[in-house]
Design a protein around this motif. Structure first.
Motif, PDB file in Angstrom:
ATOM      1  N   ARG A 114      -1.500  -0.902  -2.752  1.00  0.00           N
ATOM      2  CA  ARG A 114      -2.707  -0.606  -3.538  1.00  0.00           C
ATOM      3  C   ARG A 114      -2.585   0.738  -4.271  1.00  0.00           C
ATOM      4  O   ARG A 114      -3.152   0.911  -5.347  1.00  0.00           O
ATOM      5  CB  ARG A 114      -3.939  -0.625  -2.634  1.00  0.00           C
ATOM      6  CG  ARG A 114      -3.864   0.370  -1.516  1.00  0.00           C
ATOM      7  CD  ARG A 114      -4.983   0.197  -0.490  1.00  0.00           C
ATOM      8  NE  ARG A 114      -4.979   1.365   0.384  1.00  0.00           N
ATOM      9  CZ  ARG A 114      -6.054   1.961   0.846  1.00  0.00           C
ATOM     10  NH1 ARG A 114      -7.249   1.489   0.581  1.00  0.00           N
ATOM     11  NH2 ARG A 114      -5.974   3.030   1.610  1.00  0.00           N
ATOM     12  N   VAL A 115      -1.816   1.688  -3.703  1.00  0.00           N
ATOM     13  CA  VAL A 115      -1.620   2.978  -4.370  1.00  0.00           C
ATOM     14  C   VAL A 115      -0.700   2.801  -5.581  1.00  0.00           C
ATOM     15  O   VAL A 115      -0.975   3.317  -6.675  1.00  0.00           O
ATOM     16  CB  VAL A 115      -1.058   4.029  -3.388  1.00  0.00           C
ATOM     17  CG1 VAL A 115      -0.745   5.328  -4.112  1.00  0.00           C
ATOM     18  CG2 VAL A 115      -2.037   4.261  -2.242  1.00  0.00           C
ATOM     19  N   GLN A 117      -0.289   0.057  -7.250  1.00  0.00           N
ATOM     20  CA  GLN A 117      -1.074  -0.688  -8.254  1.00  0.00           C
ATOM     21  C   GLN A 117      -2.027   0.247  -8.992  1.00  0.00           C
ATOM     22  O   GLN A 117      -2.206   0.139 -10.206  1.00  0.00           O
ATOM     23  CB  GLN A 117      -1.861  -1.816  -7.574  1.00  0.00           C
ATOM     24  CG  GLN A 117      -0.975  -2.991  -7.145  1.00  0.00           C
ATOM     25  CD  GLN A 117      -1.723  -4.085  -6.403  1.00  0.00           C
ATOM     26  OE1 GLN A 117      -2.780  -3.846  -5.815  1.00  0.00           O
ATOM     27  NE2 GLN A 117      -1.170  -5.298  -6.394  1.00  0.00           N
ATOM     28  N   HIS A 118      -2.647   1.175  -8.285  1.00  0.00           N
ATOM     29  CA  HIS A 118      -3.581   2.118  -8.916  1.00  0.00           C
ATOM     30  C   HIS A 118      -2.841   3.033  -9.903  1.00  0.00           C
ATOM     31  O   HIS A 118      -3.341   3.300 -11.006  1.00  0.00           O
ATOM     32  CB  HIS A 118      -4.275   2.949  -7.824  1.00  0.00           C
ATOM     33  CG  HIS A 118      -5.333   3.881  -8.339  1.00  0.00           C
ATOM     34  ND1 HIS A 118      -6.514   3.431  -8.890  1.00  0.00           N
ATOM     35  CD2 HIS A 118      -5.392   5.233  -8.392  1.00  0.00           C
ATOM     36  CE1 HIS A 118      -7.256   4.484  -9.250  1.00  0.00           C
ATOM     37  NE2 HIS A 118      -6.590   5.577  -8.966  1.00  0.00           N
ATOM     38  N   ARG A 121      -1.999   0.503 -12.897  1.00  0.00           N
ATOM     39  CA  ARG A 121      -3.111  -0.121 -13.628  1.00  0.00           C
ATOM     40  C   ARG A 121      -4.103   0.900 -14.171  1.00  0.00           C
ATOM     41  O   ARG A 121      -4.694   0.706 -15.220  1.00  0.00           O
ATOM     42  CB  ARG A 121      -3.868  -1.086 -12.697  1.00  0.00           C
ATOM     43  CG  ARG A 121      -3.049  -2.305 -12.321  1.00  0.00           C
ATOM     44  CD  ARG A 121      -3.798  -3.180 -11.330  1.00  0.00           C
ATOM     45  NE  ARG A 121      -2.956  -4.284 -10.873  1.00  0.00           N
ATOM     46  CZ  ARG A 121      -3.238  -5.058  -9.848  1.00  0.00           C
ATOM     47  NH1 ARG A 121      -4.380  -4.885  -9.166  1.00  0.00           N
ATOM     48  NH2 ARG A 121      -2.428  -6.028  -9.495  1.00  0.00           N
ATOM     49  N   ASN A 122      -4.327   1.969 -13.415  1.00  0.00           N
ATOM     50  CA  ASN A 122      -5.415   2.884 -13.774  1.00  0.00           C
ATOM     51  C   ASN A 122      -4.955   4.273 -14.198  1.00  0.00           C
ATOM     52  O   ASN A 122      -5.760   5.056 -14.698  1.00  0.00           O
ATOM     53  CB  ASN A 122      -6.390   3.029 -12.589  1.00  0.00           C
ATOM     54  CG  ASN A 122      -6.895   1.678 -12.112  1.00  0.00           C
ATOM     55  OD1 ASN A 122      -7.081   0.759 -12.912  1.00  0.00           O
ATOM     56  ND2 ASN A 122      -7.094   1.544 -10.821  1.00  0.00           N
TER      57      ASN A 122
ATOM     58  N   TRP B 133      -8.883  10.726  -8.788  1.00  0.00           N
ATOM     59  CA  TRP B 133      -8.010  10.133  -7.758  1.00  0.00           C
ATOM     60  C   TRP B 133      -8.630  10.351  -6.376  1.00  0.00           C
ATOM     61  O   TRP B 133      -8.747   9.416  -5.574  1.00  0.00           O
ATOM     62  CB  TRP B 133      -6.640  10.813  -7.856  1.00  0.00           C
ATOM     63  CG  TRP B 133      -5.661  10.567  -6.758  1.00  0.00           C
ATOM     64  CD1 TRP B 133      -5.576  11.247  -5.561  1.00  0.00           C
ATOM     65  CD2 TRP B 133      -4.586   9.605  -6.739  1.00  0.00           C
ATOM     66  NE1 TRP B 133      -4.523  10.770  -4.816  1.00  0.00           N
ATOM     67  CE2 TRP B 133      -3.900   9.772  -5.501  1.00  0.00           C
ATOM     68  CE3 TRP B 133      -4.145   8.644  -7.640  1.00  0.00           C
ATOM     69  CZ2 TRP B 133      -2.789   8.991  -5.161  1.00  0.00           C
ATOM     70  CZ3 TRP B 133      -3.028   7.872  -7.296  1.00  0.00           C
ATOM     71  CH2 TRP B 133      -2.369   8.038  -6.072  1.00  0.00           C
ATOM     72  N   HIS B 136     -11.689   8.288  -5.909  1.00  0.00           N
ATOM     73  CA  HIS B 136     -11.356   6.864  -5.833  1.00  0.00           C
ATOM     74  C   HIS B 136     -11.018   6.462  -4.402  1.00  0.00           C
ATOM     75  O   HIS B 136     -11.545   5.476  -3.880  1.00  0.00           O
ATOM     76  CB  HIS B 136     -10.175   6.545  -6.757  1.00  0.00           C
ATOM     77  CG  HIS B 136      -9.676   5.125  -6.637  1.00  0.00           C
ATOM     78  ND1 HIS B 136     -10.334   4.058  -7.208  1.00  0.00           N
ATOM     79  CD2 HIS B 136      -8.604   4.606  -5.985  1.00  0.00           C
ATOM     80  CE1 HIS B 136      -9.685   2.931  -6.920  1.00  0.00           C
ATOM     81  NE2 HIS B 136      -8.637   3.243  -6.173  1.00  0.00           N
ATOM     82  N   TRP B 137     -10.140   7.201  -3.739  1.00  0.00           N
ATOM     83  CA  TRP B 137      -9.683   6.790  -2.406  1.00  0.00           C
ATOM     84  C   TRP B 137     -10.758   6.999  -1.348  1.00  0.00           C
ATOM     85  O   TRP B 137     -10.831   6.245  -0.373  1.00  0.00           O
ATOM     86  CB  TRP B 137      -8.355   7.478  -2.051  1.00  0.00           C
ATOM     87  CG  TRP B 137      -7.278   7.039  -2.998  1.00  0.00           C
ATOM     88  CD1 TRP B 137      -6.644   7.793  -3.944  1.00  0.00           C
ATOM     89  CD2 TRP B 137      -6.770   5.699  -3.159  1.00  0.00           C
ATOM     90  NE1 TRP B 137      -5.766   7.015  -4.656  1.00  0.00           N
ATOM     91  CE2 TRP B 137      -5.825   5.731  -4.203  1.00  0.00           C
ATOM     92  CE3 TRP B 137      -7.024   4.478  -2.523  1.00  0.00           C
ATOM     93  CZ2 TRP B 137      -5.130   4.596  -4.624  1.00  0.00           C
ATOM     94  CZ3 TRP B 137      -6.338   3.355  -2.930  1.00  0.00           C
ATOM     95  CH2 TRP B 137      -5.400   3.415  -3.976  1.00  0.00           C
ATOM     96  N   VAL B 140     -13.127   3.873  -1.997  1.00  0.00           N
ATOM     97  CA  VAL B 140     -12.524   2.656  -1.439  1.00  0.00           C
ATOM     98  C   VAL B 140     -12.599   2.683   0.085  1.00  0.00           C
ATOM     99  O   VAL B 140     -12.994   1.705   0.733  1.00  0.00           O
ATOM    100  CB  VAL B 140     -11.043   2.531  -1.893  1.00  0.00           C
ATOM    101  CG1 VAL B 140     -10.324   1.438  -1.119  1.00  0.00           C
ATOM    102  CG2 VAL B 140     -10.967   2.260  -3.389  1.00  0.00           C
TER     103      VAL B 140
END
Lengths: 215, 215
Positions: A114-115, A117-118, A121-122, B133, B136-137, B140
Motif C-alpha cells: 500500500r505504501v 502504491q501510494h 498513484r498519489n 503523507w 494520510h497514514w 488510514v
C-alpha cells in the motif's frame, strides 16, 4: 479448535504465520486473499469484516479472528507451547522481540504494497523510484541488523541457537531483498542464518512458490 | 537494578517507554538524545554502539541494552509484573498486541523522522508533501483502529477496561495526529480513550512538554 489462515502467497507477513504454523506442526485451512486482483480482495466487504485493517494475514481460531502477524505468532506460541518460538527468559524474549520488530516495524511496513502504491498513484513516482525506495529501507535495516547479529554471535538462528520469532521475520524479508536484487554480501550473518533456515521444512515448505495460490 | 532511558522528548516510541516506566512506578535515569541537533545525536558513534539501529529509545537495565519500544515495554511487564500492562489470557494478549502493532508497525514507522527526511532530501518532496503523507497514514490507520475499538466496545482503555500496551501506543500517536492537525471527529472511540488516558499521571507526566529536554 480449527484454524483458518487468510493468506497471500507473496505476503511476507502471511509467510511469517505460515512458518509458525509449520514449526508447531499445526493443521489449518487456507483461504487465499489476492492482494492485486480486482483492486485487492483485502479491500472487499467480506474481508474487511474480518480485518478492518484490510491487510493479510488474519487467523481464525474457532470463532476468534486474530490479526497482526507477530501477535498471531505469539498467540500460537502461547496456546501451543511446544516446540517453542520464544526463549524462556525475559531478556531472551526482549532480544527476540527487538530483532523481530527491527524487521516487522522498521523495514517491512515502509515497503508494504500500500505504501508503494501510494508513492506511485498519489505522489507521482515511477517504478524505478519505488524499487530504489524498497532497496533503501532494506539496506538501512539490514546494516543495523547485521551489526546486532554479529554482536550476538548468531550463526544458524538469530538468537540463542534456536528457532524464534526473529527467524520467522528474517526469512521473508531476505526473500524480498533477493526479489529486489539487494546484494547480500555486506550481511554475512544474515545470509548464513537465512541459508540455514531455508534448508528447514518450516521455511522451505511455506515459501511463496509452494503455496496453493502461487502464480 | 538501575534503569537508564535514552530518550527524546518528542519521540513517540520513547514516550511509550516513559509511560510504561511511570505506570510501573519505576525510577530511571534520563539521557536525552537530540534527534535533530548536529545531524542527529542518534547517529553519533557513542549511541550507535548502544543501538546499531540509531533510533530512540534504548533502555539499559544494568549491563543489558534493550531496544525497540514494544519489546522494552513487554520486558518491563515481565520483570515488574504489577501493575500489569498485558492481559492474563492468550487471546487478550493477542488483541492487545494486535492493537499496539496496528499503530507501532503500520502507522508510526511510515511517518518516522528518517522517512520524512528521506522523502525531502532524496525524493524531492516539500514540507507540504510530507505533512500530507503524515496525515494520510494516520487517517488510514485511525479509520481501521476506530472500527476495531468500536467492535471491542472499548471505552476508557483500548482493551478489557484496563491499561495495556495498546494504550501505551495509542496516546503518543494521537498526540502526533493533533500536532499535524488531523481532525479526530471521525474517531470518537480513539478520542474518548485518549482523553481518559491523558487525564492519568502515566501519560500526563510523561508527555513531551514535561520532559527535561523539552524545547
Amino acid at each position: 479448535m480449527s484454524l483458518t489462515l487468510y493468506t497471500y502467497f507473496r505476503s511476507s507477513a502471511a509467510w511469517r504465520v505460515r512458518a509458525a504454523l509449520a514449526w508447531k506442526g499445526l493443521d489449518y485451512q487456507v483461504v487465499p486473499v489476492h492482494l492485486l486482483r480486482e483492486g485487492g480482495e483485502q479491500h472487499a466487504e467480506a474481508y474487511r469484516k474480518l480485518n478492518p485493517q484490510e491487510l493479510v494475514p488474519a487467523l481464525c481460531d474457532g470463532e476468534h479472528v486474530i490479526t497482526q502477524s507477530m501477535a498471531i505468532c505469539e498467540y500460537l506460541d502461547e496456546t501451543h507451547p511446544t516446540p517453542a518460538l520464544m526463549p524462556s527468559d525475559p531478556l531472551g524474549r526482549a532480544r527476540v522481540r527487538a530483532l523481530a520488530q527491527a524487521i516487522a516495524c522498521d523495514i517491512h511496513p515502509i515497503n508494504n504494497l500500500r505504501v508503494l502504491q501510494h508513492l506511485k498513484r498519489n505522489m507521482g513516482h515511477s517504478q524505478e523510484d519505488t524499487d530504489n525506495w524498497y532497496r533503501h529501507w532494506i539496506t538501512v535495516g539490514f546494516a543495523s541488523l547485521e551489526n546486532e547479529l554479529a554482536r550476538l554471535g548468531s550463526k544458524d538462528f538469530c538468537y540463542g541457537g534456536a528457532m524464534s520469532l526473529a527467524d520467522i521475520c528474517l526469512v521473508p524479508q531476505v526473500f524480498n531483498a533477493r526479489r529486489f536484487n539487494v546484494d547480500l554480501a555486506p550481511y554475512p550473518h544474515i545470509a548464513q542464518i537465512d541459508a540455514h533456515l531455508m534448508s528447514l521444512p518450516t521455511f522451505a515448505d511455506t515459501q511463496p512458490s509452494r503455496q496453493p495460490d502461487a502464480e
